[in-house]
Design a protein around this motif. Structure first.
Motif, short mmCIF file in Angstrom:
data_model
loop_
_atom_site.label_atom_id
_atom_site.label_comp_id
_atom_site.label_asym_id
_atom_site.label_seq_id
_atom_site.Cartn_x
_atom_site.Cartn_y
_atom_site.Cartn_z
N UNK A 404 130.52 -9.83 43.24
CA UNK A 404 130.31 -10.47 44.54
C UNK A 404 129.10 -9.88 45.28
N UNK A 405 128.97 -8.54 45.40
CA UNK A 405 127.78 -8.00 46.07
C UNK A 405 126.48 -8.42 45.39
N UNK A 406 126.47 -8.41 44.06
CA UNK A 406 125.27 -8.78 43.33
C UNK A 406 124.95 -10.27 43.53
N UNK A 407 125.99 -11.12 43.52
CA UNK A 407 125.78 -12.55 43.74
C UNK A 407 125.19 -12.80 45.12
N UNK A 408 125.70 -12.10 46.11
CA UNK A 408 125.17 -12.25 47.47
C UNK A 408 123.72 -11.78 47.54
N UNK A 409 123.45 -10.62 46.98
CA UNK A 409 122.10 -10.04 47.02
C UNK A 409 121.09 -10.96 46.35
N UNK A 410 121.40 -11.43 45.15
CA UNK A 410 120.46 -12.25 44.40
C UNK A 410 120.26 -13.64 45.02
N UNK A 411 121.34 -14.21 45.57
CA UNK A 411 121.24 -15.57 46.11
C UNK A 411 120.62 -15.62 47.50
N UNK A 412 120.68 -14.51 48.25
CA UNK A 412 120.18 -14.52 49.62
C UNK A 412 118.91 -13.69 49.82
N UNK A 413 118.56 -12.88 48.84
CA UNK A 413 117.42 -11.99 49.02
C UNK A 413 116.39 -12.07 47.90
N UNK A 416 115.70 -16.47 43.38
CA UNK A 416 116.67 -17.13 42.50
C UNK A 416 117.53 -18.14 43.25
N UNK A 417 117.75 -17.90 44.55
CA UNK A 417 118.62 -18.77 45.35
C UNK A 417 120.02 -18.80 44.71
N UNK A 418 120.64 -19.99 44.60
CA UNK A 418 122.00 -20.05 44.07
C UNK A 418 122.09 -19.69 42.59
N UNK A 419 120.98 -19.71 41.86
CA UNK A 419 121.00 -19.23 40.47
C UNK A 419 121.38 -17.76 40.40
N UNK A 420 121.14 -17.03 41.48
CA UNK A 420 121.52 -15.62 41.52
C UNK A 420 123.01 -15.42 41.40
N UNK A 421 123.80 -16.40 41.89
CA UNK A 421 125.26 -16.33 41.75
C UNK A 421 125.62 -16.42 40.27
N UNK A 422 124.94 -17.28 39.54
CA UNK A 422 125.22 -17.42 38.11
C UNK A 422 124.95 -16.11 37.37
N UNK A 423 123.83 -15.44 37.73
CA UNK A 423 123.45 -14.21 37.01
C UNK A 423 124.39 -13.04 37.27
N UNK A 424 125.14 -13.09 38.35
CA UNK A 424 126.08 -12.01 38.65
C UNK A 424 127.21 -11.95 37.63
N UNK A 425 127.50 -13.06 36.97
CA UNK A 425 128.60 -13.11 36.00
C UNK A 425 128.34 -12.24 34.76
N UNK A 426 127.24 -12.42 34.03
CA UNK A 426 127.03 -11.59 32.83
C UNK A 426 126.86 -10.11 33.14
N UNK A 427 126.23 -9.80 34.27
CA UNK A 427 126.04 -8.38 34.61
C UNK A 427 127.39 -7.70 34.85
N UNK A 428 128.26 -8.35 35.60
CA UNK A 428 129.57 -7.76 35.87
C UNK A 428 130.42 -7.69 34.61
#
Length: 455
Positions: A404-413, A416-428
């Motif tokens: 969740x923190x990574x998804x928020x960071x990538x999608x808002x900062x 990547x925008x909302x693609x950042x939410x997708x990338x949080x899955x494999x990393x976690x």
């Protein structure tokens, strides 16, 4: 890498696969409820899919508060089975039904009356809000039937009887296949009910499955005999169930709440992205089924071996489960990577942007499916040994400390925008798999005490 080095390990692998196969099939069939809903509702448009996509994580959150206790009953039954104590197998089964019945009533009432505030909190608006609330209210009524069936299914798995629940699920899913379009679109005097019709069809079939499960256990010919005299409150037994089951409830609740929080991130990008997330999440729920099946089979075998004081055999089960989950789901991920776009289009034909975003979500997740499998089966080892707290901590790490923190960071900062939410899955998935495997090798789970309670 060899899967086994001795005949004993080979036999363990065969036992694991014989148990996990029917469980995987049963889980596939159960997931078919949601996939059938998505298929038919997809013909109504993106708003209908978005409404169900928003409702599902919250529904799972409420359900998980009680389902963890169901797992606790299954663990107790498995360990008593290993001890060859049939009386406590039967007694624990009755007590699990007794406790979960009352919990399901409370959660059904809770879900029904707080449906609208919950949907508003996670960002549903306009037509999506109306449809999401309608779907949620009807689904809440079904908690009672759903919980009773989950108790039946978990108890049968605890004693290693995994075929009978599969037959029950198969019959109800087939019925749901016909009821879904009937209730969604209407027929004759039956008016079209849209998304609430899909929920109504599921509630009816869940009620049938619960009834079938109770009748089977009352018969006493399949490894468990319910005695109606055992349906009374036992404080000592309830304490043992809470000791084992509450961490499982919190683990499932933590996982469900994490998924719900991700939905709140997704809703900020509009209904198209919500629908894309819903399709990807549905595919993920389908893909994770083999891992959950192996995890459930691992829990059963480890629980029985721990009950019989055969810790080395329990360790063999864990190692073999890790190998099967990693290699098997890695192959599945590769296949889904290749067919991501046509697979997404199957559920939402004509929705070009939803198809593009959903396919990208699947492609980003797919390479890490094997790692997700490792995490799940190791949780199965921990659960079988009664070390349910470990599963809770692994889930907290995966979802709350990383995803969740990574998804928020990538999608808002980032760009990547909302693609950042997708990338949080494999990393976690990667970090959680490493953490879980290291903890498994430390062997703390081998030191847990067995269940011990009288009636």
């Amino acid at each position: 890498m060899k899967f086994f080095h001795t005949d004993s390990q080979k036999d363990t692998l065969i036992s694991l696969l014989k148990l996990s196969g029917p469980i995987v099939l049963a889980n596939i069939l159960q997931t078919a409820y949601q996939l059938i809903d998505t298929f038919w509702l997809g013909r109504l448009g993106a708003n209908a899919v978005a409404a169900v996509s928003l409702s599902f994580p919250v529904l799972f959150l409420i359900i998980s508060l009680g389902i963890g206790l169901t797992l606790g009953g299954s663990i107790m039954v498995a360990q008593y089975k290993g001890m060859e104590n049939q009386r406590m197998v039967d007694y624990s089964s009755a007590q699990t039904f007794f406790v979960l019945f009352f919990i399901s009533i409370l959660l059904a009432l809770l879900g029904y009356f707080i449906s609208k505030p919950l949907m508003i909190i996670i960002g549903a608006k306009g037509e999506v809000l109306t449809e999401a609330v309608s779907y949620f209210k009807v689904s809440s009524i079904g908690f009672i039937f759903l919980f009773l069936f989950f108790v039946f299914q978990s108890l049968m798995r605890g004693i290693g009887n995994v075929v009978i629940p599969t037959y029950v699920v198969l019959s109800t899913v087939i019925l749901n296949l016909f009821l879904d379009p009937l209730f969604i679109y209407g027929w004759g005097p039956l008016p079209p009910m849209g998304v609430s019709g899909a929920a109504m069809a599921s509630v009816l079939t869940q009620g049938l499955s619960a009834l079938m499960g109770i009748l089977i256990l009352s018969n006493g010919k399949f490894g468990i005999q319910l005695h109606w005299s055992d349906f009374k409150f036992n404080l000592n037994w309830s304490k043992e169930l809470i000791r084992i089951g509450i961490p499982s409830s919190l683990e499932m609740s933590t996982r469900a709440l994490g998924l719900t929080m991700l939905v709140t991130l997704v809703t900020g990008f509009g209904s198209i992205v919500v629908a894309s997330y819903g399709i990807g999440a549905r595919i993920l729920s389908f893909v994770i089924i083999p891992a959950l099946g192996l995890s459930a089979a691992t829990t059963t075998l480890v629980g029985q071996y721990v009950g019989a004081n055969r810790i080395n055999k329990a360790d063999d089960v864990g190692i073999l489960s890790v190998k099967v989950a990693f290699f098997g789901l890695t192959i599945v991920g590769f296949v889904l990577f290749l067919i991501a776009k046509p697979l997404t289009a199957f559920f939402v034909p004509g929705e070009t942007q939803v198809i593009e975003n959903g396919a990208l979500f699947i492609k980003i997740m797919a390479p890490s499916f094997g790692l997700l499998g490792i995490q799940q089966v190791i949780n199965g080892v921990f659960n079988g040994a009664g070390f349910t707290l470990a599963s809770l901590l692994v889930s907290i790490l995966s979802l709350w400390i990383i995803r969740f923190p990574l998804a928020y960071l990538l999608s808002h900062n980032t760009e990547l925008s909302y693609d950042g939410i997708w990338w949080a899955f494999p990393v976690s998935n990667l970090i959680a798999a490493i953490f879980a495997f290291v903890w498994f090798k430390r062997g703390d789970w081998k030191k847990r005490k067995k269940v011990s309670v009288d009636f």
